[in-house]
Design an enzyme around this catalytic site. Structure first.
Site, PDB file in Angstrom:
ATOM      1  N   SER A 226      11.131  18.245  -9.246  1.00 45.97           N
ATOM      2  CA  SER A 226      12.484  17.711  -9.064  1.00 45.97           C
ATOM      3  C   SER A 226      12.768  17.524  -7.585  1.00 45.97           C
ATOM      4  O   SER A 226      12.027  17.994  -6.730  1.00 45.97           O
ATOM      5  CB  SER A 226      13.509  18.677  -9.664  1.00 45.97           C
ATOM      6  OG  SER A 226      13.652  19.801  -8.824  1.00 45.97           O
ATOM      7  N   LYS A 227      13.872  16.846  -7.317  1.00 46.56           N
ATOM      8  CA  LYS A 227      14.255  16.611  -5.933  1.00 46.56           C
ATOM      9  C   LYS A 227      14.516  17.945  -5.220  1.00 46.56           C
ATOM     10  O   LYS A 227      14.240  18.099  -4.039  1.00 46.56           O
ATOM     11  CB  LYS A 227      15.511  15.742  -5.902  1.00 46.56           C
ATOM     12  CG  LYS A 227      16.028  15.514  -4.500  1.00 46.56           C
ATOM     13  CD  LYS A 227      16.889  14.294  -4.408  1.00 46.56           C
ATOM     14  CE  LYS A 227      17.750  14.245  -3.166  1.00 46.56           C
ATOM     15  NZ  LYS A 227      17.634  15.321  -2.202  1.00 46.56           N
ATOM     16  N   ARG A 228      15.020  18.904  -5.989  1.00 40.44           N
ATOM     17  CA  ARG A 228      15.288  20.214  -5.396  1.00 40.44           C
ATOM     18  C   ARG A 228      14.029  20.887  -4.858  1.00 40.44           C
ATOM     19  O   ARG A 228      14.070  21.594  -3.860  1.00 40.44           O
ATOM     20  CB  ARG A 228      15.975  21.135  -6.417  1.00 40.44           C
ATOM     21  CG  ARG A 228      17.388  21.520  -5.978  1.00 40.44           C
ATOM     22  CD  ARG A 228      18.163  22.165  -7.100  1.00 40.44           C
ATOM     23  NE  ARG A 228      18.371  21.216  -8.192  1.00 40.44           N
ATOM     24  CZ  ARG A 228      18.233  21.520  -9.482  1.00 40.44           C
ATOM     25  NH1 ARG A 228      17.868  22.730  -9.850  1.00 40.44           N
ATOM     26  NH2 ARG A 228      18.448  20.607 -10.423  1.00 40.44           N
TER      27      ARG A 228
END
Ligand code: GLU
Length: 505
Positions: free
Chosen positions: A262-264
């Site tokens: 994910s972007k996180r």
């Protein structure tokens, strides 16, 4: 497989920046198309107007331009199957929705969101399907007159796919083999909404793949659950004979391997998940991109190519042309690929070494300018050649070689304490005299004379070289000493020694 011409498509929804997983999907499509002399289509799937984000389409196109992934047909490229933006194909979809309705493969449903919610509370695990459609408000339970009256009165409705229960649906996946699911677990998917006069993803996707003569659907694993429905839609239309082959690519996983990337993860570990920097028009948030982070497009391509595929041996560095030759869907893995971002950095290092010094120097020039340095190209090329094996990004060059362009004004205290001895000032003054008398200031020319001088005086080579380095660099780092003095030239070398002797005494 048939003699059918290979035609693949990349069909993003313009809902924001293109995720790096989407880039990999496009790349695999591209490699496959090129290898088979086929076509690659760029289609925009924008039938969900609520999720439309301005600028996303342009962003996606710019990303592929930067990466060197070319399309033959599609939005902004033209072609015979256009328009390629789904929002411009309403009339086409309407016609095909009508075909399904007329053939009893679909039906009109008037249930409001409130009515559907009520059913969900009433019946546990409610699903709109063969077991429940008989108790809902639709064209199967209402008379033709009632249906016509409701539509005439402006009632909103949807068209649902009439899925026959208890049938094994087989998806033949080139990566996963036969995937069989029972149709009873599927719900009667909404194919069309009167509210915006647009089809949903499923209908538009199938109709377009058919009309655009798509031969292979290569896409992310997240679309595998939709595939049985897609097979049933092909059948409902009577298009089985030209149904494309499917290949669902493995997920990209977190670097640690547990769960979807994910972007996180990128924010947490410091790597981009987008090809280009993205400015979210709604939130104003800026997300980093591979281009702006200093990656070479070739490195990104090579890195992504190996996330879910391998050539069957341990070859790692491969150009786009080599990848086109070697790529094979059958060698794609079924299980997810860990997003080892450090490998991406390693690839960037490799490609910096592969590129000519001139190319890297051209990329380094603007960085020098930012630091107020105006240096001749020739010198920058030489320095890059000496130093590029120490960096993974062009931007890191400044840190390792700024002393070639800017004379030290201070001398690192720790290094000076350790390496500037009692007699260093005297020895460096002597060295300056020796260097001043050298006509051939080449690396070898200097080395020979200086080494002879050290030997004649019985000086300690290490001590002399350490002090010499401190005078030219200001600290203890850098390449071979005479490489540095050669690049700096005689005049600058002597000036730096003189200044150091004055400051360090
Ligand atoms: N529009 C879908 C997406 O955004 C396309 C999925 C497919 O390739 O069928 O990924």
């Amino acid at each position: 497989m048939s003699e059918r011409k290979v035609r693949v498509r990349f069909a993003p929804s313009p809902t924001g920046a293109l995720h790096i997983g989407g880039v990999r999907t496009a790349l695999y499509n591209y490699l496959f198309a090129r290898q088979h002399g086929g076509d690659m289509i760029f289609r925009i799937e924008d039938t969900d107007s609520n999720r439309f984000v301005p600028g996303a389409e342009e962003y996606i196109l710019e990303s592929f331009k930067w990466l060197g992934i070319h399309f033959d047909e599609g939005v902004s490229f033209g072609g015979e199957c256009g328009p390629y933006r789904q929002s411009e194909r309403r009339d086409i979809y309407k016609k095909y929705v009508q075909v399904l309705l007329e053939n009893d493969k679909a039906y009109i449903a008037f249930d409001t969101p409130e009515e559907l919610d009520a059913k969900r509370t009433e019946i546990a695990n409610f699903q709109y399907d063969a077991s429940t459609r008989g108790m809902m408000r639709n064209s199967l339970t209402l008379s033709k007159e009632e249906v016509d009256a409701l539509i005439a009165a402006g009632q909103q409705y949807v068209v649902r796919f009439k899925i026959e229960p208890n049938e094994d649906v087989c998806v033949n996946d080139l990566i996963r083999g036969e995937v069989i699911i029972n149709s009873s677990i599927l719900d009667d998917k909404v194919l069309y909404k009167s509210a915006d006069e647009l089809p949903t993803y499923h209908l538009a996707n199938i109709v377009d793949d058919h009309l655009m003569n798509v031969s292979h659907v290569i896409r992310g694993e997240e679309w595998l659950p939709s595939a049985p429905l897609h097979v049933l839609l092909y059948r409902a239309f009577g298009w089985e004979a030209t149904m494309p082959d499917f290949a669902h690519l493995p997920l990209l996983l977190k670097p640690e391997g547990n769960g979807k990337l994910s972007k996180r993860d990128g924010d947490r570990l410091g790597f981009p998940v987008f090809p280009l920097e993205w400015h979210d028009p709604k939130t104003g948030e800026v997300s980093s991109g591979y281009r702006e982070a200093g990656y070479l497009p070739e490195a990104v391509i090579n890195f992504l190519a190996l996330l879910g595929w391998n050539p069957g041996n341990d070859q790692e560095v491969m150009s786009m042309d080599e990848l086109i030759q070697l790529f094979d869907l059958h060698r794609c893995s079924k299980s997810g690929a860990k997003f080892d971002f450090k490998k991406g950095i390693w690839f960037n290092h490799q490609y910096i070494q592969q590129k000519s010094n001139e190319e890297i120097a051209a990329l380094f020039m603007p960085i020098l300018k930012e630091h107020g340095v105006e240096a001749p190209m020739e010198k920058v090329v030489t320095v890059v050649g000496m130093m590029k094996d120490r960096v993974s990004f062009v931007s890191e060059l400044w840190d390792v070689c700024s002393f070639f362009f800017v004379a030290p004004t201070e001398y690192d205290e720790k290094t000076a304490k350790k390496r500037w001895k009692e007699d260093s000032a005297r020895c460096m003054t002597e060295l300056a005299e020796v260097l001043a008398a050298i006509d051939d200031f080449s690396i070898e020319g200097q080395e020979k004379i200086v080494m002879d001088w050290i030997a004649a005086k019985e000086y300690h080579t290490g001590n002399i070289m350490n002090a010499f380095r401190l005078t030219l660099v200001g600290e203890g780092k850098g390449p071979h000493m005479f490489d540095i003095s050669w690049v700096l030239g005689k005049e600058e070398t002597l000036a730096r020694i003189k200044r150091a002797v004055e400051v360090l005494k």
